[in-house]
Each structure stands twice: as C-alpha cells, then as structure tokens.
Design an enzyme around this catalytic site. Structure first.
Site, PDB file in Angstrom:
ATOM      1  N   LEU A   1       6.585 -10.058  -2.533  1.00 10.73           N
ATOM      2  CA  LEU A   1       5.237 -10.350  -3.046  1.00 10.73           C
ATOM      3  C   LEU A   1       4.517 -11.357  -2.144  1.00 10.73           C
TER       4      LEU A   1
ATOM      5  N   ASP B   1      13.195 -11.310  -0.783  1.00  9.31           N
ATOM      6  CA  ASP B   1      12.759 -11.258   0.608  1.00  9.31           C
ATOM      7  C   ASP B   1      13.820 -10.517   1.420  1.00  9.31           C
TER       8      ASP B   1
ATOM      9  N   PHE C   1       0.810  -1.230   0.000  1.00  4.25           N
ATOM     10  CA  PHE C   1       0.000   0.000   0.000  1.00  4.25           C
ATOM     11  C   PHE C   1       0.847   1.286   0.000  1.00  4.25           C
TER      12      PHE C   1
ATOM     13  N   TYR D   1       2.503  -7.151  16.524  1.00  3.14           N
ATOM     14  CA  TYR D   1       2.862  -6.262  15.404  1.00  3.14           C
ATOM     15  C   TYR D   1       3.601  -5.029  15.924  1.00  3.14           C
TER      16      TYR D   1
ATOM     17  N   ALA E   1       7.182  -4.983   5.463  1.00  4.00           N
ATOM     18  CA  ALA E   1       6.804  -5.446   6.801  1.00  4.00           C
ATOM     19  C   ALA E   1       5.554  -6.301   6.702  1.00  4.00           C
ATOM     20  N   GLU E   2       5.368  -7.127   7.715  1.00  6.84           N
ATOM     21  CA  GLU E   2       4.041  -7.687   7.972  1.00  6.84           C
ATOM     22  C   GLU E   2       3.318  -6.579   8.717  1.00  6.84           C
TER      23      GLU E   2
ATOM     24  N   THR F   1       5.577   3.233  12.952  1.00  6.97           N
ATOM     25  CA  THR F   1       4.147   3.450  13.223  1.00  6.97           C
ATOM     26  C   THR F   1       3.928   4.068  14.597  1.00  6.97           C
ATOM     27  N   ASP F   2       2.822   4.814  14.729  1.00 12.55           N
ATOM     28  CA  ASP F   2       2.468   5.387  16.037  1.00 12.55           C
ATOM     29  C   ASP F   2       2.061   4.308  17.040  1.00 12.55           C
ATOM     30  N   GLU F   3       1.814   3.078  16.550  1.00 14.46           N
ATOM     31  CA  GLU F   3       1.393   2.024  17.477  1.00 14.46           C
ATOM     32  C   GLU F   3       2.475   1.674  18.488  1.00 14.46           C
TER      33      GLU F   3
ATOM     34  N   ASP G   1      10.547  -6.401  -3.269  1.00 20.99           N
ATOM     35  CA  ASP G   1       9.340  -6.883  -2.582  1.00 20.99           C
ATOM     36  C   ASP G   1       9.269  -8.401  -2.721  1.00 20.99           C
TER      37      ASP G   1
ATOM     38  N   SER H   1       7.023  -5.721  17.262  1.00 25.88           N
ATOM     39  CA  SER H   1       8.048  -5.965  16.233  1.00 25.88           C
ATOM     40  C   SER H   1       8.471  -4.649  15.581  1.00 25.88           C
ATOM     41  N   LYS H   2       7.535  -3.733  15.393  1.00 25.15           N
ATOM     42  CA  LYS H   2       7.874  -2.439  14.768  1.00 25.15           C
ATOM     43  C   LYS H   2       8.725  -1.592  15.736  1.00 25.15           C
TER      44      LYS H   2
HETATM   45  P1  NAD Z   1       1.350  -3.604   3.302  1.00 29.02           P
HETATM   46  O1  NAD Z   1       1.090  -4.832   4.105  1.00 29.02           O
HETATM   47  O2  NAD Z   1       0.292  -3.063   2.408  1.00 29.02           O
HETATM   48  O3  NAD Z   1       2.649  -3.841   2.377  1.00 29.02           O
HETATM   49  C1  NAD Z   1       3.791  -4.484   2.853  1.00 29.02           C
HETATM   50  C2  NAD Z   1       4.625  -4.895   1.641  1.00 29.02           C
HETATM   51  O4  NAD Z   1       5.831  -5.505   2.139  1.00 29.02           O
HETATM   52  C3  NAD Z   1       3.947  -5.931   0.740  1.00 29.02           C
HETATM   53  O5  NAD Z   1       4.089  -5.570  -0.612  1.00 29.02           O
HETATM   54  C4  NAD Z   1       4.708  -7.224   1.033  1.00 29.02           C
HETATM   55  O6  NAD Z   1       4.785  -8.107  -0.075  1.00 29.02           O
HETATM   56  C5  NAD Z   1       6.068  -6.687   1.421  1.00 29.02           C
HETATM   57  N1  NAD Z   1       6.796  -7.627   2.287  1.00 29.02           N
HETATM   58  C6  NAD Z   1       6.312  -8.246   3.401  1.00 29.02           C
HETATM   59  N2  NAD Z   1       7.271  -9.060   3.892  1.00 29.02           N
HETATM   60  C7  NAD Z   1       8.360  -8.914   3.100  1.00 29.02           C
HETATM   61  C8  NAD Z   1       9.660  -9.477   3.123  1.00 29.02           C
HETATM   62  N3  NAD Z   1      10.019 -10.366   4.061  1.00 29.02           N
HETATM   63  N4  NAD Z   1      10.543  -9.107   2.174  1.00 29.02           N
HETATM   64  C9  NAD Z   1      10.186  -8.213   1.209  1.00 29.02           C
HETATM   65  N5  NAD Z   1       8.953  -7.667   1.117  1.00 29.02           N
HETATM   66  C10 NAD Z   1       8.063  -8.017   2.071  1.00 29.02           C
HETATM   67  O7  NAD Z   1       1.832  -2.512   4.359  1.00 29.02           O
HETATM   68  P2  NAD Z   1       1.615  -0.932   4.339  1.00 29.02           P
HETATM   69  O8  NAD Z   1       0.330  -0.618   4.978  1.00 29.02           O
HETATM   70  O9  NAD Z   1       1.948  -0.409   3.014  1.00 29.02           O
HETATM   71  O10 NAD Z   1       2.763  -0.498   5.370  1.00 29.02           O
HETATM   72  C11 NAD Z   1       4.070  -0.182   4.915  1.00 29.02           C
HETATM   73  C12 NAD Z   1       4.924   0.177   6.113  1.00 29.02           C
HETATM   74  O11 NAD Z   1       4.351   1.299   6.776  1.00 29.02           O
HETATM   75  C13 NAD Z   1       5.010  -0.914   7.159  1.00 29.02           C
HETATM   76  O12 NAD Z   1       6.322  -0.934   7.666  1.00 29.02           O
HETATM   77  C14 NAD Z   1       4.011  -0.495   8.230  1.00 29.02           C
HETATM   78  O13 NAD Z   1       4.411  -0.984   9.482  1.00 29.02           O
HETATM   79  C15 NAD Z   1       4.133   1.008   8.150  1.00 29.02           C
HETATM   80  N6  NAD Z   1       2.941   1.772   8.563  1.00 29.02           N
HETATM   81  C16 NAD Z   1       1.723   1.496   8.028  1.00 29.02           C
HETATM   82  C17 NAD Z   1       0.611   2.282   8.384  1.00 29.02           C
HETATM   83  C18 NAD Z   1      -0.760   2.043   7.798  1.00 29.02           C
HETATM   84  O14 NAD Z   1      -1.709   2.707   8.195  1.00 29.02           O
HETATM   85  N7  NAD Z   1      -0.915   1.143   6.829  1.00 29.02           N
HETATM   86  C19 NAD Z   1       0.774   3.321   9.295  1.00 29.02           C
HETATM   87  C20 NAD Z   1       2.043   3.564   9.843  1.00 29.02           C
HETATM   88  C21 NAD Z   1       3.116   2.787   9.453  1.00 29.02           C
HETATM   89  O1  TDX Z   2     -12.898  -5.514  10.265  1.00 35.52           O
HETATM   90  C1  TDX Z   2     -12.451  -4.640  11.026  1.00 35.52           C
HETATM   91  N1  TDX Z   2     -13.271  -4.079  11.960  1.00 35.52           N
HETATM   92  C2  TDX Z   2     -12.848  -3.133  12.848  1.00 35.52           C
HETATM   93  O2  TDX Z   2     -13.626  -2.653  13.681  1.00 35.52           O
HETATM   94  C3  TDX Z   2     -11.087  -4.181  10.954  1.00 35.52           C
HETATM   95  C4  TDX Z   2     -10.144  -4.763   9.933  1.00 35.52           C
HETATM   96  C5  TDX Z   2     -10.669  -3.230  11.859  1.00 35.52           C
HETATM   97  N2  TDX Z   2     -11.517  -2.727  12.791  1.00 35.52           N
HETATM   98  C6  TDX Z   2     -11.026  -1.697  13.731  1.00 35.52           C
HETATM   99  C7  TDX Z   2      -9.764  -2.073  14.493  1.00 35.52           C
HETATM  100  C8  TDX Z   2      -9.067  -0.730  14.680  1.00 35.52           C
HETATM  101  O3  TDX Z   2      -9.564  -0.090  15.836  1.00 35.52           O
HETATM  102  O4  TDX Z   2     -10.659  -0.559  12.943  1.00 35.52           O
HETATM  103  C9  TDX Z   2      -9.474   0.077  13.449  1.00 35.52           C
HETATM  104  C10 TDX Z   2      -8.428   0.094  12.359  1.00 35.52           C
HETATM  105  O5  TDX Z   2      -8.001  -1.237  12.150  1.00 35.52           O
HETATM  106  P1  TDX Z   2      -6.869  -1.615  11.072  1.00 35.52           P
HETATM  107  O6  TDX Z   2      -7.262  -1.080   9.746  1.00 35.52           O
HETATM  108  O7  TDX Z   2      -6.570  -3.072  11.216  1.00 35.52           O
HETATM  109  O8  TDX Z   2      -5.649  -0.712  11.555  1.00 35.52           O
HETATM  110  P2  TDX Z   2      -4.869  -0.599  12.955  1.00 35.52           P
HETATM  111  O9  TDX Z   2      -4.975  -1.821  13.756  1.00 35.52           O
HETATM  112  O10 TDX Z   2      -5.285   0.702  13.586  1.00 35.52           O
HETATM  113  O11 TDX Z   2      -3.346  -0.493  12.405  1.00 35.52           O
HETATM  114  C11 TDX Z   2      -3.056   0.325  11.266  1.00 35.52           C
HETATM  115  O12 TDX Z   2      -2.482   1.549  11.628  1.00 35.52           O
HETATM  116  C12 TDX Z   2      -1.161   1.550  12.070  1.00 35.52           C
HETATM  117  C13 TDX Z   2      -2.168  -0.392  10.252  1.00 35.52           C
HETATM  118  O13 TDX Z   2      -2.743  -1.623   9.902  1.00 35.52           O
HETATM  119  C14 TDX Z   2      -0.797  -0.577  10.779  1.00 35.52           C
HETATM  120  O14 TDX Z   2       0.052  -1.179   9.803  1.00 35.52           O
HETATM  121  C15 TDX Z   2      -0.247   0.761  11.150  1.00 35.52           C
HETATM  122  O15 TDX Z   2       1.010   0.632  11.730  1.00 35.52           O
END
Ligand code: NAD
Ligand code: TDX
Length: 344
Positions: free
Chosen positions: A37, A61, A13, A155, A85-86, A127-129, A35, A158-159
C-alpha cells in the site's frame, strides 16, 4: 482445477484488474493479494474483492523476506504473479533508489520464497520499456522478444534487471519462470500520475493539460483487461523460461491521446500546455505480439475507440476514487513535478 495464486501489487492498477479478472474467470481459485500500500495503491480499489470468500489481502512489502516467507508458509501458493513495483518513470528520474530496491531486490525475495516453498509458476510482469525506444521515422520497426535490452530510465533499467534475474533463476535453479513484457496500459483504477488518468482528471477540473515536449512521442496502448487476459494465457499455455511480448498494435502520439480526451469530455484544446520534456524521453514504443498470438492464441479484444470511451466514463463515474488518490501527498507531488516543468 483449484489453484492458490499470490498476486503482488494487487492494490495497484493492473494487479487489481487482474484480481477482478481471476475472480470472474476462475471462480474456484483462491486469490491472495500482497501489497505494501504505497502511494500508488488505493485499498478501496479492492472493496468488491474483499467481499469474496476466495480473496485474502496481506499488507506486506515484497522486500521483507521474513514477512513474505511467512505468507508462503501459510498460503502454500501454486502460482505467483509479481506485479508489485515502483512503476512511474518520472519518479524514477527523481529518486532511483526505491526502484532498485522494490523492483529488483523485491523480485529476488519473491523468487527465493518460490524456491523454498515450491511453486508451479513464478510469473514476472515486465514492460516493453526494457527494449529502449524506436525512431519516429521507422514505422516498420517493432520490439520482438529478440530485440536487445537497451534501457533509458532508472525505471526501465530496474525492470530489465528483474526480468534478467527471473530468467537467471530459471536457468540456474530450474525455477519455473515466465516473463511477459507489455506496452502502455489504460483503463479503470490507474493512478492519476500516468498520462491518461492525469489528463482526464485535469480536463474534468478545467486544469491545464501538461504535454511534455511537443507531444510527439508515441506509445502503443493496450486496454488493461487485454493485458490481464494475456498474463492468464501465459500462465495456462506459456512455456517456462520464455518471454512473451503483449501489445496492441495501437500506436498513438501523446498529443493525439490528449486531444481525444478533450473532445470526449467536450473541453477546449486551449487547456493544453506544452511543458519541459522528460529527461531521456523515449521516442516510440511498438510491440510485435506475434509470438503470444501464435503460441498462446492471445489477441487484444478491446478497440481503442471503445476502450478510451469506457475509461473516460469510468473516471467520470468514480470521482470519489480519484479524490482518494489525489488528496494528501499527490498535491505536493504534482507541484514538485509540474511547477518545475512550467518554470523551466
Ligand atoms: P501501480 O504503480 O499502479 O501499482 C503498483 C502496486 O505495487 C501498488 O499497489 C503498490 O502499493 C505496490 N507496491 C509497490 N512497492 C511495493 C512493495 N515494495 N511491496 C509490495 N507492494 C508494493 O503499477 P501498475 O501500472 O499496476 O503496474 C504493475 C506492473 O506492471 C509493474 O510491474 C509495471 O512495471 C508493469 N507494467 C505496467 C505497465 C503500465 O502501462 N502501467 C505496462 C507494462 C508493465
Ligand atoms: O503529464 C504527462 N505529460 C506527458 O506528456 C505525463 C504523466 C506523461 N506524458 C507523456 C510521457 C510519455 O511519453 O506521456 C507518455 C506516457 O507517459 P506515462 O503515462 O508516464 O507512461 P510511460 O512513461 O510511457 O510508461 C508507462 O508504460 C510502460 C508505465 O508508466 C510504465 O509502468 C510501463 O512500464
């Protein structure tokens, strides 16, 4: 100046949105995506990037030391941005092991490669988490960069470990590291296991919308392009060894988000189904972005009211992309994750 940038996790994403931002804003830069994938990637997300001669893709990887070192030897990057990341909290509750491997050990491999081949910057996307959660009845409290690390899920743990390791590599080995910690992102190309795309997909298909607990947990939503602009600002104007919080001052309870999506799609609220809560569910996230605003001149530019409409339209117009994500193993994931919640 021309730079070579490695972007890990670029088929996911935020990484893919960052690649598109760089191809547009820094057209002279060479972008190398690495990536593995995993289930969270969709290679079609990069269809347009692949047509650009300044873009190159490696399926690798980040845990594979030999493979990663070989790419560094060929590409000689100036900058590395580690998104890989996962990333899904619910999956980390189900199976923490892969989170520790990819998010911590994978980050170590990337930084060891940076040390061996020499880079001007390694940026860790955090992440803010890592700050844990804030109480719902204290709207005056926010996460600053000084807030203690206090994680809740495998999660976020690990971050946090990856952030600390990155800062340790700065202090111990002098690796030029920066770390950003962002709040919840929304926008195009987000895998539909996360709240916003999952609810949009279900609402479009008239499926129930599973809200955890009472839907009162609060998240601070930032449009993905603003996050990407924040990372670019850290790369270009941030100080090494520093952490920057990126967030939107845009707090919403989950139930508000779900109702906005239903209203925008013209679907009834009767589709909402309250299901069993997430284990250890964080109550509220809220970022204080003052440091990034003052030191980097970064400010979010997309208002939530516009961003959410654009996002909903994007998914409506890209249902083929959505089908690619939700065919195959997604069906098993969904049944496993949500049947259990409904039957509790
Ligand atoms: P995502 O899950 O959509 O994408 C992760 C990507 O990493 C995928 O394309 C996956 O194939 C790849 N990947 C996973 N394991 C891998 C490995 N071992 N080697 C190489 N590639 C690998 O995640 P995202 O939401 O795009 O998040 C990206 C980064 O931002 C993460 O580090 C996440 O912790 C951080 N982040 C996300 C959010 C959010 O709201 N989504 C907010 C704050 C921080
Ligand atoms: O089906 C659902 N129903 C629901 O109520 C899902 C998937 C989530 N939720 C709630 C859980 C959380 O309070 O919505 C909120 C958002 O959930 P997620 O989209 O899973 O995000 P969150 O757990 O807040 O974590 C996200 O923000 C910080 C990202 O996934 C992380 O990668 C990032 O670091």
């Amino acid at each position: 100046m021309k730079k070579t940038v490695i972007v890990t996790g670029g088929a996911g994403f935020i990484g893919s949105n960052f690649i598109y931002l760089l191809l547009e804003e820094r057209p002279e830069w060479k972008i190398i995506c690495i990536d593995a994938l995993t289930y969270a990637a969709n290679i079609h997300t990069l269809n347009k990037a692949i047509e650009n001669p300044n873009f190159k893709f490696y399926k690798e990887d980040i845990r594979n030391r030999d493979g990663i070192f070989k790419i560094f030897e060929i590409e000689k990057p100036d900058i590395v941005v580690n998104f890989a990341a996962e990333s899904h909290v619910d999956r980390s509750i189900e199976n923490p092991g892969i989170f520790l491997e990819t998010n911590i050990l994978g980050t170590q491999v990337m930084m060891d490669a940076c040390r061996k081949y020499g880079v001007e910057r390694f940026h860790q996307v955090g992440t803010d988490e890592v700050y844990g959660d804030l109480p719902l009845d204290r709207p005056d409290l926010f996460f600053t960069e000084e807030t203690p690390i206090h994680t809740s899920s495998p999660y976020s743990t690990s971050k946090a470990s990856a952030d600390l390791l990155a800062l340790a590599y700065y202090r111990t080995y002098g690796l030029p590291v920066t770390v950003s910690r962002c709040s919840n992102n929304y926008g195009p190309y987000q895998f539909p296991e996360k709240l916003i795309p999952l609810m949009i997909n279900n609402a479009i298909k008239d499926k129930t919308l599973p809200v955890y607990g009472q839907g009162l947990n609060v998240r601070d939503w930032l449009y993905v392009k603003d996050h990407c602009l924040g990372i670019l600002a850290v790369l270009e104007r941030g100080k090494t060894g520093e952490v920057y919080n990126l967030g939107g001052h845009n707090e919403k309870a989950n139930i508000e988000i779900v109702k906005i999506i239903l209203k925008e799609l013209g679907k009834p609220e009767s589709l909402i189904s309250y299901v069993a809560d997430r284990k250890g569910h964080d109550l509220r996230y809220a970022i204080d972005p003052a440091k990034a605003e003052m030191e980097l001149g970064w400010h979010p530019t997309t208002m939530f009211t516009d961003g959410i409409k654009q996002t909903i339209r994007w998914y409506q117009n890209n249902m083929v992309w959505m089908e690619e994500c939700t065919s195959g193993d997604y069906v098993n994931y969904y049944e496993r994750m949500y049947e259990r919640r409904i039957n509790q």
